[in-house]
Write a protein that holds these residues in place. Structure first.
Motif, mmCIF file in Angstrom:
data_model
loop_
_atom_site.group_PDB
_atom_site.id
_atom_site.type_symbol
_atom_site.label_atom_id
_atom_site.label_comp_id
_atom_site.label_asym_id
_atom_site.label_seq_id
_atom_site.Cartn_x
_atom_site.Cartn_y
_atom_site.Cartn_z
ATOM 1 N N ARG A 52 -53.022 -11.910 -16.296
ATOM 2 C CA ARG A 52 -53.938 -11.838 -17.496
ATOM 3 C C ARG A 52 -55.182 -10.992 -16.698
ATOM 4 N NH1 ARG A 52 -55.436 -17.956 -20.258
ATOM 5 N NH2 ARG A 52 -54.121 -17.935 -21.461
ATOM 6 N N ILE A 53 -55.286 -11.206 -15.815
ATOM 7 C CA ILE A 53 -56.539 -10.006 -14.252
ATOM 8 C C ILE A 53 -56.000 -8.569 -14.369
ATOM 9 C CG2 ILE A 53 -57.454 -9.528 -12.410
ATOM 10 C CD1 ILE A 53 -58.360 -12.837 -12.337
ATOM 11 N N SER A 54 -54.349 -8.929 -13.445
ATOM 12 C CA SER A 54 -53.465 -8.001 -13.949
ATOM 13 C C SER A 54 -53.883 -6.861 -15.189
ATOM 14 C CB SER A 54 -52.078 -8.079 -13.100
ATOM 15 O OG SER A 54 -52.253 -8.444 -12.103
ATOM 16 N N GLY A 55 -53.700 -7.741 -16.273
ATOM 17 C CA GLY A 55 -53.508 -6.841 -17.771
ATOM 18 C C GLY A 55 -54.765 -5.800 -18.095
ATOM 19 N N ASP A 98 -49.451 -5.229 -7.171
ATOM 20 C CA ASP A 98 -49.418 -5.969 -8.496
ATOM 21 C C ASP A 98 -49.985 -4.221 -9.110
ATOM 22 O OD1 ASP A 98 -49.576 -8.538 -8.131
ATOM 23 O OD2 ASP A 98 -51.804 -8.111 -7.229
ATOM 24 N N LEU A 99 -50.948 -3.405 -8.655
ATOM 25 C CA LEU A 99 -51.122 -2.573 -9.637
ATOM 26 C C LEU A 99 -51.601 -1.167 -8.247
ATOM 27 C CD1 LEU A 99 -54.449 -3.038 -12.047
ATOM 28 C CD2 LEU A 99 -51.380 -3.590 -12.872
ATOM 29 N N VAL A 121 -53.541 -2.496 -6.202
ATOM 30 C CA VAL A 121 -54.356 -3.742 -6.110
ATOM 31 C C VAL A 121 -53.725 -4.810 -6.076
ATOM 32 C CG1 VAL A 121 -55.760 -4.769 -8.612
ATOM 33 C CG2 VAL A 121 -56.334 -2.293 -8.488
ATOM 34 N N GLU A 122 -54.293 -5.604 -5.670
ATOM 35 C CA GLU A 122 -53.300 -7.101 -5.183
ATOM 36 C C GLU A 122 -54.879 -8.043 -6.023
ATOM 37 O OE1 GLU A 122 -50.447 -7.032 -4.459
ATOM 38 O OE2 GLU A 122 -49.781 -5.418 -2.458
ATOM 39 N N SER A 123 -53.836 -9.039 -6.110
ATOM 40 C CA SER A 123 -54.662 -10.852 -6.388
ATOM 41 C C SER A 123 -53.728 -11.704 -5.482
ATOM 42 C CB SER A 123 -54.156 -10.742 -7.718
ATOM 43 O OG SER A 123 -54.992 -9.789 -8.337
#
Length: 199
Positions: A52-55, A98-99, A121-123
């Protein structure tokens, strides 16, 4: 009863040094990354909060980049680092952020990106904290990734590392109520209430 010789052997050694050429030859059902020649497995599929956060970060970036030369990509998407050569035998780091945002089309080919993206971007997820915080941080810094965003989904925080004179400078810790801006993408702003809200 399964016999020892019936077990499928790993296509790689956990202790060996591997190249991108090796990576391309592996037939795997799981996602792996190669960092300085060492194989790192993806422990499991990303959790729901991670997705969800990635989206919620991907969509605003994608909208902002409409009509611009930069492109945003989400995992699985191979990023080969560093870029001393495009020879698969000489590349020993392949990551799947992730992105990532790539502004130089010369770095893109059919297999992904060759060289440092402008923004990654990495989670964090259970089991990957050392890889994201230490190993990837070092690789991204030395490879010249201009900006590295590290998201902590459980704590609802974001830390931005900005490359200055070859070294990362950390931001303060951002969370609810904050708007973040990107030096790698001038003019882009992200409302963290939108990112972390309703998770």
């Amino acid at each position: 009863m399964e016999k020892p010789q019936d077990k499928v052997k790993e296509p790689f050694s956990a202790y060996g040094h591997h190249s991108y050429a090796d990576y391309l030859s592996w037939q795997l059902d799981e996602m792996v990354e190669l960092i300085r020649g060492k194989v790192f497995r993806q422990a499991a599929a990303p959790r729901l909060i991670h997705q969800r956060i990635s989206g919620k970060i991907f969509n605003p970036i994608s909208n902002f980049l409409q009509g611009k030369s930069c492109e945003v990509f989400s995992a699985p998407f191979d990023v080969r680092l560093p870029v001393s050569s495009r020879d698969p035998d000489k590349i020993d780091t392949v990551v799947q952020p992730d992105l990532c945002v790539v502004c130089d089309p010369e770095k893109l080919d059919e297999l992904g990106c060759v060289g440092a993206p402008d923004l990654i971007v990495e989670s964090l997820s259970p089991g990957n904290n050392k890889k994201e915080i230490q190993l990837k941080y070092e690789v991204y810094e030395t490879s010249g990734v201009k900006e590295y965003w590290l998201v902590h989904p459980d704590e609802r925080t974001l830390l931005i590392y900005t490359l200055e004179s070859g070294k990362y400078r950390p931001s303060r810790l951002f969370t609810f109520g904050d708007w973040v801006r990107s030096l790698a993408l001038p003019g882009f702003e992200l409302d963290l209430d939108e990112v972390f809200g309703e998770l």
